[in-house]
Design an enzyme around this catalytic site. Structure first.
Site, PDB file in Angstrom:
ATOM      1  N   ASP A 106       5.424   7.793   3.651  1.00 22.88           N
ATOM      2  CA  ASP A 106       6.439   7.189   4.517  1.00 22.88           C
ATOM      3  C   ASP A 106       7.472   6.546   3.591  1.00 22.88           C
ATOM      4  OD1 ASP A 106       5.232   4.891   3.595  1.00 22.88           O
ATOM      5  OD2 ASP A 106       4.773   4.047   5.559  1.00 22.88           O
ATOM      6  N   HIS A 107       8.324   5.681   4.162  1.00 28.14           N
ATOM      7  CA  HIS A 107       9.363   5.032   3.348  1.00 28.14           C
ATOM      8  C   HIS A 107       8.758   4.162   2.253  1.00 28.14           C
ATOM      9  CE1 HIS A 107       8.212   2.489   6.696  1.00 28.14           C
ATOM     10  NE2 HIS A 107       8.585   1.433   5.990  1.00 28.14           N
ATOM     11  N   CYS A 152       1.510   5.449   1.430  1.00 23.14           N
ATOM     12  CA  CYS A 152       2.237   4.531   2.319  1.00 23.14           C
ATOM     13  C   CYS A 152       2.271   3.183   1.598  1.00 23.14           C
ATOM     14  CB  CYS A 152       1.615   4.475   3.713  1.00 23.14           C
ATOM     15  SG  CYS A 152      -0.104   3.928   3.777  1.00 23.14           S
ATOM     16  N   GLY A 153       2.459   2.089   2.322  1.00 20.90           N
ATOM     17  CA  GLY A 153       2.537   0.795   1.636  1.00 20.90           C
ATOM     18  C   GLY A 153       1.225   0.428   0.969  1.00 20.90           C
ATOM     19  N   THR A 154       0.131   0.605   1.718  1.00 18.04           N
ATOM     20  CA  THR A 154      -1.192   0.224   1.208  1.00 18.04           C
ATOM     21  C   THR A 154      -2.123   1.413   0.953  1.00 18.04           C
ATOM     22  OG1 THR A 154      -1.957   0.106   3.490  1.00 18.04           O
ATOM     23  CG2 THR A 154      -1.179  -1.962   2.480  1.00 18.04           C
ATOM     24  N   GLY A 155      -1.837   2.548   1.572  1.00 18.38           N
ATOM     25  CA  GLY A 155      -2.753   3.693   1.568  1.00 18.38           C
ATOM     26  C   GLY A 155      -3.671   3.676   2.784  1.00 18.38           C
ATOM     27  N   GLY A 171      -3.029   3.084   6.246  1.00 18.80           N
ATOM     28  CA  GLY A 171      -2.586   3.811   7.440  1.00 18.80           C
ATOM     29  C   GLY A 171      -2.724   5.309   7.244  1.00 18.80           C
ATOM     30  N   HIS A 231     -19.170  11.428  -4.992  1.00 15.20           N
ATOM     31  CA  HIS A 231     -20.091  11.221  -3.870  1.00 15.20           C
ATOM     32  C   HIS A 231     -19.575  11.733  -2.534  1.00 15.20           C
ATOM     33  CE1 HIS A 231     -22.517   7.702  -5.868  1.00 15.20           C
ATOM     34  NE2 HIS A 231     -22.365   8.750  -6.665  1.00 15.20           N
ATOM     35  N   ASN A 232     -18.254  11.643  -2.307  1.00 11.11           N
ATOM     36  CA  ASN A 232     -17.712  11.935  -0.972  1.00 11.11           C
ATOM     37  C   ASN A 232     -16.949  13.243  -0.898  1.00 11.11           C
ATOM     38  OD1 ASN A 232     -16.923   8.608  -1.484  1.00 11.11           O
ATOM     39  ND2 ASN A 232     -18.501   9.160  -0.014  1.00 11.11           N
ATOM     40  N   ARG A 263       3.027   0.039  -2.377  1.00  9.42           N
ATOM     41  CA  ARG A 263       3.417  -1.354  -2.589  1.00  9.42           C
ATOM     42  C   ARG A 263       2.382  -2.102  -3.420  1.00  9.42           C
ATOM     43  NH1 ARG A 263       5.486  -2.213   3.624  1.00  9.42           N
ATOM     44  NH2 ARG A 263       7.631  -1.514   3.269  1.00  9.42           N
ATOM     45  N   HIS A 292     -25.731  14.378  -2.320  1.00  9.11           N
ATOM     46  CA  HIS A 292     -24.446  14.084  -1.673  1.00  9.11           C
ATOM     47  C   HIS A 292     -23.994  15.240  -0.773  1.00  9.11           C
ATOM     48  CE1 HIS A 292     -24.252  10.405  -3.864  1.00  9.11           C
ATOM     49  NE2 HIS A 292     -24.480  11.064  -4.989  1.00  9.11           N
ATOM     50  N   ARG A 352     -25.323  14.741   2.674  1.00 10.18           N
ATOM     51  CA  ARG A 352     -24.567  13.739   3.454  1.00 10.18           C
ATOM     52  C   ARG A 352     -23.241  14.311   3.964  1.00 10.18           C
ATOM     53  NH1 ARG A 352     -26.520   9.520  -1.167  1.00 10.18           N
ATOM     54  NH2 ARG A 352     -28.652   9.390  -0.376  1.00 10.18           N
TER      55      ARG A 352
HETATM   56  C1  RB5 Z   1       5.076   0.219   6.530  1.00  9.81           C
HETATM   57  O1  RB5 Z   1       5.699  -1.012   6.593  1.00  9.81           O
HETATM   58  C2  RB5 Z   1       3.579   0.056   6.286  1.00  9.81           C
HETATM   59  O2  RB5 Z   1       2.978  -0.510   7.398  1.00  9.81           O
HETATM   60  C3  RB5 Z   1       2.956   1.385   5.958  1.00  9.81           C
HETATM   61  O3  RB5 Z   1       3.582   1.918   4.839  1.00  9.81           O
HETATM   62  C4  RB5 Z   1       1.481   1.392   5.600  1.00  9.81           C
HETATM   63  O4  RB5 Z   1       1.190   0.468   4.597  1.00  9.81           O
HETATM   64  C5  RB5 Z   1       0.536   1.363   6.713  1.00  9.81           C
HETATM   65  O5  RB5 Z   1      -0.687   1.372   6.526  1.00  9.81           O
END
Ligand code: RB5
Length: 149
Positions: free
Chosen positions: A8-9, A65-68, A70, A98-99, A109, A133, A136
């Site tokens: 995403d952005h 994404c921002g955190t991975g 979502g 393992h997975n 981010r 593994h 599983r």
């Molecule tokens: C976007 O602001 C943020 O929510 C998205 O990139 C992501 O981190 C969601 O999990």
């Protein structure tokens, strides 16, 4: 190896850097967007890459994404996809050993490019260790057959 990549952005910049790096390393990288850092919705891109992995159009997927987080939630909705959010090296290695993770999700981010590059290299080069593994993973595949269409 053919790799589908998407973001995403919030993951756009890291996605672009990783794409360039992976192509330089000789990987065949298919970019599913996004095409800019303009605000967009991660489920759209996560689904595209995950479906390409599920249909075996690409062998592996990388989503940023921002955190991975979502991206992992979305990708794991798709049959045949085992997505792992790995913002550290230990998780990246174990997600393969393992997975047998076939999609890696990263936090744009959270990670500097150099560290993300190390995570991606380790993740791409670590084989599935099989043995117990596999049993599983087969249980997961069985659950997909029983409970998903
Ligand atoms: C976007 O602001 C943020 O929510 C998205 O990139 C992501 O981190 C969601 O999990």
């Amino acid at each position: 190896m053919k790799i589908g990549i998407g973001s995403d952005h919030a993951g756009y910049r890291l996605k672009e850097e990783l794409k360039k790096h992976l192509r330089k390393e000789g990987y065949d990288v298919l970019d599913f967007g996004s095409k800019s850092n303009k605000s967009t919705d991660y489920p759209q891109y996560g689904l595209k890459v995950a479906e390409a992995v599920g249909k075996k159009e690409v062998e592996r997927g990388i989503l940023v994404c921002g955190t991975g987080l979502g991206m992992a939630i979305v990708a794991n909705k798709v049959k045949g996809v085992r997505a792992a959010c790995c913002n550290d090296l230990f998780s990246a290695r174990l997600s393969r050993l393992h997975n047998d993770a076939n999609v890696l999700t990263l936090g744009g981010r959270i990670l500097a490019f150099e560290f993300a590059q190390e995570i991606v290299t380790l993740w791409l080069e670590t084989p599935f260790s099989r043995g117990k593994h596999s049993r599983r993973i087969n249980q997961i595949k069985g659950m997909e057959k029983e409970r998903f269409i």
